[in-house]
Design a protein around this motif. Sequence first.
Motif, PDB file in Angstrom:
ATOM      1  N   UNK A  62       0.821  -1.219   0.000  1.00  0.00           N
ATOM      2  CA  UNK A  62       0.000   0.000   0.000  1.00  0.00           C
ATOM      3  C   UNK A  62       0.853   1.266   0.000  1.00  0.00           C
ATOM      4  N   UNK A  63       2.155   1.121   0.215  1.00  0.00           N
ATOM      5  CA  UNK A  63       3.019   2.304   0.248  1.00  0.00           C
ATOM      6  C   UNK A  63       3.764   2.500  -1.076  1.00  0.00           C
ATOM      7  N   UNK A  64       3.453   1.674  -2.082  1.00  0.00           N
ATOM      8  CA  UNK A  64       4.167   1.824  -3.345  1.00  0.00           C
ATOM      9  C   UNK A  64       3.706   3.092  -4.049  1.00  0.00           C
ATOM     10  N   UNK A  65       4.483   3.511  -5.043  1.00  0.00           N
ATOM     11  CA  UNK A  65       4.205   4.812  -5.665  1.00  0.00           C
ATOM     12  C   UNK A  65       2.948   4.779  -6.524  1.00  0.00           C
ATOM     13  N   UNK A  66       2.474   3.564  -6.871  1.00  0.00           N
ATOM     14  CA  UNK A  66       1.265   3.501  -7.712  1.00  0.00           C
ATOM     15  C   UNK A  66      -0.010   3.792  -6.926  1.00  0.00           C
ATOM     16  N   UNK A  67       0.097   3.705  -5.617  1.00  0.00           N
ATOM     17  CA  UNK A  67      -1.082   3.945  -4.789  1.00  0.00           C
ATOM     18  C   UNK A  67      -1.181   5.438  -4.506  1.00  0.00           C
ATOM     19  N   UNK A  68      -2.348   6.010  -4.777  1.00  0.00           N
ATOM     20  CA  UNK A  68      -2.439   7.453  -4.571  1.00  0.00           C
ATOM     21  C   UNK A  68      -3.489   7.817  -3.525  1.00  0.00           C
ATOM     22  N   UNK A  69      -3.346   9.046  -3.069  1.00  0.00           N
ATOM     23  CA  UNK A  69      -4.216   9.587  -2.032  1.00  0.00           C
ATOM     24  C   UNK A  69      -5.537  10.034  -2.657  1.00  0.00           C
ATOM     25  N   UNK A  70      -6.652   9.577  -2.090  1.00  0.00           N
ATOM     26  CA  UNK A  70      -7.933   9.984  -2.674  1.00  0.00           C
ATOM     27  C   UNK A  70      -8.765  10.797  -1.701  1.00  0.00           C
ATOM     28  N   UNK A  71      -8.158  11.204  -0.605  1.00  0.00           N
ATOM     29  CA  UNK A  71      -8.871  12.021   0.364  1.00  0.00           C
ATOM     30  C   UNK A  71      -9.989  11.239   1.029  1.00  0.00           C
ATOM     31  N   UNK A  72     -11.071  11.928   1.342  1.00  0.00           N
ATOM     32  CA  UNK A  72     -12.156  11.320   2.111  1.00  0.00           C
ATOM     33  C   UNK A  72     -13.163  10.594   1.228  1.00  0.00           C
ATOM     34  N   UNK A  73     -12.739  10.226   0.012  1.00  0.00           N
ATOM     35  CA  UNK A  73     -13.698   9.670  -0.949  1.00  0.00           C
ATOM     36  C   UNK A  73     -14.489   8.476  -0.405  1.00  0.00           C
ATOM     37  N   UNK A  74     -13.776   7.538   0.252  1.00  0.00           N
ATOM     38  CA  UNK A  74     -14.469   6.338   0.742  1.00  0.00           C
ATOM     39  C   UNK A  74     -15.437   6.683   1.867  1.00  0.00           C
ATOM     40  N   UNK A  75     -15.034   7.651   2.671  1.00  0.00           N
ATOM     41  CA  UNK A  75     -15.938   8.078   3.742  1.00  0.00           C
ATOM     42  C   UNK A  75     -17.167   8.760   3.149  1.00  0.00           C
ATOM     43  N   UNK A  76     -16.934   9.543   2.084  1.00  0.00           N
ATOM     44  CA  UNK A  76     -18.064  10.199   1.418  1.00  0.00           C
ATOM     45  C   UNK A  76     -19.011   9.165   0.821  1.00  0.00           C
ATOM     46  N   UNK A  77     -18.430   8.126   0.195  1.00  0.00           N
ATOM     47  CA  UNK A  77     -19.270   7.070  -0.403  1.00  0.00           C
ATOM     48  C   UNK A  77     -20.167   6.426   0.656  1.00  0.00           C
ATOM     49  N   UNK A  78     -19.639   6.318   1.867  1.00  0.00           N
ATOM     50  CA  UNK A  78     -20.400   5.641   2.921  1.00  0.00           C
ATOM     51  C   UNK A  78     -21.425   6.556   3.559  1.00  0.00           C
ATOM     52  N   UNK A  79     -21.125   7.869   3.582  1.00  0.00           N
ATOM     53  CA  UNK A  79     -21.985   8.768   4.348  1.00  0.00           C
ATOM     54  C   UNK A  79     -22.786   9.732   3.483  1.00  0.00           C
ATOM     55  N   UNK A  80     -22.197  10.212   2.408  1.00  0.00           N
ATOM     56  CA  UNK A  80     -22.820  11.339   1.710  1.00  0.00           C
ATOM     57  C   UNK A  80     -23.354  11.016   0.321  1.00  0.00           C
ATOM     58  N   UNK A  81     -22.742  10.048  -0.373  1.00  0.00           N
ATOM     59  CA  UNK A  81     -23.147   9.785  -1.756  1.00  0.00           C
ATOM     60  C   UNK A  81     -24.176   8.664  -1.804  1.00  0.00           C
ATOM     61  N   UNK A  82     -25.286   8.925  -2.498  1.00  0.00           N
ATOM     62  CA  UNK A  82     -26.302   7.886  -2.606  1.00  0.00           C
ATOM     63  C   UNK A  82     -25.767   6.767  -3.481  1.00  0.00           C
ATOM     64  N   UNK A  83     -25.840   5.549  -2.978  1.00  0.00           N
ATOM     65  CA  UNK A  83     -25.338   4.423  -3.766  1.00  0.00           C
ATOM     66  C   UNK A  83     -25.364   3.159  -2.932  1.00  0.00           C
ATOM     67  N   UNK A  84     -24.879   2.078  -3.539  1.00  0.00           N
ATOM     68  CA  UNK A  84     -24.945   0.792  -2.859  1.00  0.00           C
ATOM     69  C   UNK A  84     -24.113   0.778  -1.569  1.00  0.00           C
ATOM     70  N   UNK A  85     -22.939   1.433  -1.611  1.00  0.00           N
ATOM     71  CA  UNK A  85     -22.059   1.441  -0.438  1.00  0.00           C
ATOM     72  C   UNK A  85     -22.792   2.059   0.752  1.00  0.00           C
ATOM     73  N   UNK A  86     -23.436   3.219   0.508  1.00  0.00           N
ATOM     74  CA  UNK A  86     -24.128   3.873   1.610  1.00  0.00           C
ATOM     75  C   UNK A  86     -25.343   3.064   2.044  1.00  0.00           C
ATOM     76  N   UNK A  87     -26.021   2.474   1.051  1.00  0.00           N
ATOM     77  CA  UNK A  87     -27.208   1.695   1.395  1.00  0.00           C
ATOM     78  C   UNK A  87     -26.837   0.523   2.314  1.00  0.00           C
ATOM     79  N   UNK A  88     -25.765  -0.180   1.962  1.00  0.00           N
ATOM     80  CA  UNK A  88     -25.335  -1.300   2.803  1.00  0.00           C
ATOM     81  C   UNK A  88     -24.894  -0.824   4.176  1.00  0.00           C
ATOM     82  N   UNK A  89     -24.128   0.264   4.180  1.00  0.00           N
ATOM     83  CA  UNK A  89     -23.633   0.765   5.461  1.00  0.00           C
ATOM     84  C   UNK A  89     -24.798   1.188   6.360  1.00  0.00           C
TER      85      UNK A  89
END
Lengths: 294, 368
Positions: B49-76
């Motif tokens: 996970x520390x290799x150079x190909x892995x990049x920072x995406x900020x709070x995207x996953x948290x947003x998917x779970x809390x703020x964006x309507x979609x399957x991820x939030x629905x399941x959560x």
Amino acid sequence: MSTTTRTAAPKTSAPAVGERDTSVKKVVVYAALIAFAIIYIYPFVVQLVTAFKTNADAVDHPLSLIPDPFSLDAWNRLLDTQFPLWFTNSFVVTIFVTVMRVLFCSMAGYALARLKFFGRDTVFLLLLAVMSVPGIVLLIPKFLVINYLGIYNSYPALILPLAVDAAGVFIMKQFFEQIPPSIEEAARIDGAGPFRTFWSVVLPMARPALITLTILSFQGSWNELGHFIIATNDSDLYTLTRGLASLTSGGLGSGNQFPITMMAGLLMTIPSAIVFIFFQRYFTQGANAGAEKG
Amino acid sequence: MSSRDPQRQPVAGWLFITPMLVVLGLFLAAPIVMALWVSVSDWTGRGSPFSSEVSFVGAQHYRDLLATDGLARQDFMTSMRNTFYYVLGVVPAQTVLALTLAVIVNQRFLRGRTFFRTAFYFPSVVSSVAISLVFLFLFTGTGAVNQFLGLFGISGPNWFADSRGVLHVAGDAVGLWDASAPPSGLAGTEVLSLSLWEWLAGPSVALSAIMLQVVWTTAGTFMLMFLAALQDLPAEVDEAAMVDGANRWQRFMNVTVPHLRPTILLVITLGIIGTWQVFDQVYIMTDGGPAKTTLTPAYLSFQTAFENIDFPKGAAIAFLLFALIFVLTQLQRFLLRDRDEARQRRAERQQRRQRRHTPARPTSEVSA
């Protein structure tokens, strides 16, 4: 608070003025007691009995407490699975974890209670902080590190992450704080260094706490499931908990495996039950000692 | 702070805590840091996970779970709903059951108290796997529980396969709504990816079976805590109340319960912390089904990471669960803080200070 004062506390005795344990009250209490006892004991009886039933008998007569016919089918079929290997794995892992936990937790607990060194208070505060992290939250994080270290699917992955338990350090620290320092001082005056003092003077005195910790560690690692799920996916390395959980992977009650799963659960419970029966009072202390960290 | 102090053992001290520091550092602190990074990265699970190909995406996953309507939030949100009802049911039930068992076992006239105490505590020392296997058997459609209910003419549900919400069923039974045709006001309004109707489902029948099992299992541990507290209750206080003419119930509510208050708070706190983490039973018995009604945040996080190989999102769910438990316990500590308790703690602290002072030691070493 010490666990010893608790056990030593006088039991309220001698019916007080005007208090009569009327027969009505007795009947009510006994009735409630028996009802609860049935609710609590019956599932274990069912487990025991069903382990010796045939599949058909278990499905048709789930309430019956007599196996008809008596069958060792489940036992024999279980021996054909990897169950014996899982049992061995559980024993190996539990013994290693318990020995390491008892040693490391008592060393750390002693240092935090008695030795003075720079940074001790900080370390203790960190320990308290670490104790408040819910274990289940750590499953993925622990997998990431185990994987990163390249020890995934190995005995070290099963054992090392469990080798120290923050709550165990806390229990030992509490205990060592109660031992009068005069004895260690005597050892020191006789010229014993900190290691010798710890090993030959302090540890022998800590027997009750060591037994409590041993039992908690045994119980904890024997019954651990979450960690073993993320530390390996090789069925040769499964412990009993992981292995038995995989037996039910058929999901929602596939009706024809019950005698086997009951037998497996029964065999898994026996070591816990033996330890529990022989060291019952230490369990009581452990439960309360664990409570005080909260 | 004199260097002559024989207790000063800087080298020995650090050596003694080294194993602890290594293990907890490697398998507790480092994992948390690493998972925090993963939860804000786009790591695919392959390579470091520390290799150079892995990049920072900020709070995207948290947003998917809390703020964006979609399957991820629905399941959560489904998992949050399930666990909310689970906690709401289990915590009061296990507290009351534990207290009841403790009061019964504490009766002086009782014969065989040790035996009964042992029987009630025993499930707490047995592996959750073994107990789950037994309960799977007891609660099958044609199992012991349903056969027992059948004796009273009740036909029990097919427990672990039944996804009906208990509140839906109850509302239907009292004529509040028709569960097969839910009121459109509820079914049509969506809040956080779930309709109001779904939010109001209550625990499913399957989840209720797990709840029964957990209450049964954990009550014994808490019973021991209540027993210890009950045995600390001075008999004189109870007698004084009796002399004042208080009856048994009044004495229980006005003498015993206030005395047990700290223990009750502790049991509730430990209960909330424990129940939000429910995982084992779901893993062994239901895999989150039927119809996701036994999905819990802990299980969803595991499933997301290890079955869907989405470690960033799995880690994000774990941290959200951590945050939730942390906030709940802090909130509860704040709301239920007890003035007596605070005073008592202050007195204890003072006592401890005095005790430490007695063997003339330098005060700078005292940590309050």
